[in-house]
Motif scaffolding. Sequence first.
Motif, PDB file in Angstrom:
ATOM      1  N   THR A  41     -11.657 -42.749 -20.044  1.00  0.00           N
ATOM      2  CA  THR A  41     -12.555 -41.901 -20.834  1.00  0.00           C
ATOM      3  C   THR A  41     -13.548 -41.173 -19.935  1.00  0.00           C
ATOM      4  O   THR A  41     -13.832 -39.984 -20.124  1.00  0.00           O
ATOM      5  N   TYR A  42     -14.058 -41.885 -18.938  1.00  0.00           N
ATOM      6  CA  TYR A  42     -14.998 -41.272 -18.003  1.00  0.00           C
ATOM      7  C   TYR A  42     -14.348 -40.119 -17.236  1.00  0.00           C
ATOM      8  O   TYR A  42     -14.934 -39.045 -17.071  1.00  0.00           O
ATOM      9  N   LEU A  43     -13.113 -40.331 -16.778  1.00  0.00           N
ATOM     10  CA  LEU A  43     -12.412 -39.292 -16.020  1.00  0.00           C
ATOM     11  C   LEU A  43     -12.056 -38.093 -16.900  1.00  0.00           C
ATOM     12  O   LEU A  43     -12.100 -36.940 -16.457  1.00  0.00           O
ATOM     13  N   ILE A  44     -11.707 -38.345 -18.167  1.00  0.00           N
ATOM     14  CA  ILE A  44     -11.315 -37.254 -19.065  1.00  0.00           C
ATOM     15  C   ILE A  44     -12.514 -36.426 -19.485  1.00  0.00           C
ATOM     16  O   ILE A  44     -12.465 -35.191 -19.511  1.00  0.00           O
ATOM     17  N   THR A  45     -13.605 -37.085 -19.829  1.00  0.00           N
ATOM     18  CA  THR A  45     -14.789 -36.341 -20.272  1.00  0.00           C
ATOM     19  C   THR A  45     -15.523 -35.669 -19.113  1.00  0.00           C
ATOM     20  O   THR A  45     -16.274 -34.711 -19.309  1.00  0.00           O
ATOM     21  N   GLY A  46     -15.303 -36.154 -17.881  1.00  0.00           N
ATOM     22  CA  GLY A  46     -15.841 -35.495 -16.689  1.00  0.00           C
ATOM     23  C   GLY A  46     -17.347 -35.423 -16.681  1.00  0.00           C
ATOM     24  O   GLY A  46     -18.046 -36.435 -16.744  1.00  0.00           O
ATOM     25  N   GLU A  47     -17.845 -34.191 -16.631  1.00  0.00           N
ATOM     26  CA  GLU A  47     -19.284 -33.966 -16.470  1.00  0.00           C
ATOM     27  C   GLU A  47     -20.056 -34.061 -17.777  1.00  0.00           C
ATOM     28  O   GLU A  47     -21.254 -33.811 -17.801  1.00  0.00           O
ATOM     29  N   LEU A  48     -19.363 -34.346 -18.878  1.00  0.00           N
ATOM     30  CA  LEU A  48     -20.060 -34.422 -20.162  1.00  0.00           C
ATOM     31  C   LEU A  48     -20.822 -35.743 -20.239  1.00  0.00           C
ATOM     32  O   LEU A  48     -20.395 -36.712 -20.850  1.00  0.00           O
ATOM     33  N   SER A  49     -21.975 -35.764 -19.594  1.00  0.00           N
ATOM     34  CA  SER A  49     -22.750 -37.004 -19.509  1.00  0.00           C
ATOM     35  C   SER A  49     -23.277 -37.453 -20.866  1.00  0.00           C
ATOM     36  O   SER A  49     -23.652 -38.621 -21.027  1.00  0.00           O
ATOM     37  N   SER A  50     -23.297 -36.544 -21.840  1.00  0.00           N
ATOM     38  CA  SER A  50     -23.799 -36.904 -23.168  1.00  0.00           C
ATOM     39  C   SER A  50     -22.801 -37.767 -23.934  1.00  0.00           C
ATOM     40  O   SER A  50     -23.156 -38.402 -24.928  1.00  0.00           O
ATOM     41  N   VAL A  51     -21.547 -37.782 -23.478  1.00  0.00           N
ATOM     42  CA  VAL A  51     -20.512 -38.563 -24.157  1.00  0.00           C
ATOM     43  C   VAL A  51     -20.423 -39.948 -23.523  1.00  0.00           C
ATOM     44  O   VAL A  51     -20.128 -40.072 -22.330  1.00  0.00           O
ATOM     45  N   PRO A  52     -20.699 -41.017 -24.280  1.00  0.00           N
ATOM     46  CA  PRO A  52     -20.568 -42.367 -23.716  1.00  0.00           C
ATOM     47  C   PRO A  52     -19.101 -42.663 -23.407  1.00  0.00           C
ATOM     48  O   PRO A  52     -18.215 -42.340 -24.188  1.00  0.00           O
ATOM     49  N   TYR A  53     -18.851 -43.257 -22.261  1.00  0.00           N
ATOM     50  CA  TYR A  53     -17.460 -43.529 -21.884  1.00  0.00           C
ATOM     51  C   TYR A  53     -16.894 -44.729 -22.623  1.00  0.00           C
ATOM     52  O   TYR A  53     -15.692 -44.975 -22.613  1.00  0.00           O
ATOM     53  N   LEU A  54     -17.731 -45.512 -23.289  1.00  0.00           N
ATOM     54  CA  LEU A  54     -17.257 -46.683 -24.012  1.00  0.00           C
ATOM     55  C   LEU A  54     -18.258 -47.028 -25.109  1.00  0.00           C
ATOM     56  O   LEU A  54     -19.467 -46.956 -24.886  1.00  0.00           O
TER      57      LEU A  54
END
Length: 395
Positions: A41-54
Amino acid sequence: MIRLYDWLSGFVPEAIVISNRERLRAAIGAFAGIALTAVSTYLITGELSSVPYLIAPMGASAVLLFSLPASPLAQPWSLLGGNLVAALVGVTCAIWIPNPMLAASIAVGASILLMLCMRCLHPPSGAVALTAVLGGPAIHALGYWFVAAPVALNSVILIITAIVFHTTTRHEYPHHARHRKKEAANETIPPELRFGFTTDDLNEVLKENNELLYISRDDLEKLFQQTEMHAYRRRFGEIKCRDIMSTEVISVEFGTELEEAWALMRQHKIKALPVVNKSNLVIGIITQIDFMKNANLEVYDNFEVKLKQFIRRTAGHHADKPEVVGQIMSSPVVTASADMHIIELIPLMTQGRVLHHIPVVDSEQRLVGIVTQSDLVSALYHGRLANLRTLGLSS
């Protein structure tokens, strides 16, 4: 004090009856599932820091997927559908209902109702709905994007990880339920269902209890049937196939002529011949029914004449009709091991068409005997008598 102790003991569940290896397998699976979900999830969302990876509910989902993979609540549609429904309801309640406590209550209740209606009940999804309402400014800022990332993304990655992990460790996931056609009221009950309980019996009991179970109906039925078989084994003792089988087995090979095979049946007054190869491995079985079926002997007019015409080998030239055992034998053939308990023969003799003869093989799959329905009935009868004598119920 005793009553208080009994009441308090109800708070502690019974011991989980699984091996240490299975416990370790579940723990490793959950570790791999959460780790891969978070990293992916972290790799897919990339720079979208507003999106929690989990999100936290994925931990509860991992418990179900890797510890209870057979549960209806842990199946892919339950996880994905339940989480998406709960996320949609939760985001909607967070937007339209100002009071957080009221929004959270409605979100969880509505999510459960929709999940039940859509057959995707997944307990951790209730936490997904709460996260959408009470997750704070970062979650609220995502709006309906919260449904896609992280909820849908986390769910899909966790499901894929679970499928790969269970397949690699040779466990069934997803857990496929058997699809049954509804039987007509006057339809004959299959032989394997003529003893013990039936599927309809189980369905009626489940309706009467009117409660959801953590186990599927098919698995529950399988457990009951295995329990029944275990009880029969206890009642009849450890009677194995080797104890009741005929060891002087008349067998034939693939290339044995039909006329010779029929003569063997007539000579030894038997109705079936196991077919073996040069290593004495069972490759098929030929019965009187196979002769009749292939000779089109559906009526008994001129039976002997028609049969002789069928089995007589055509000399001098190739014939289109079958001439050797291998051309009309039944294959593959159901076999039993010499160490198999006789109770386990019952479902074998009632699978598909009723089997009256079952070849018995050793640990190397070589033919060592044959068991007939008569052998089985006699063994069960005498085993029952012996059990009654032990209990003092028979003279």
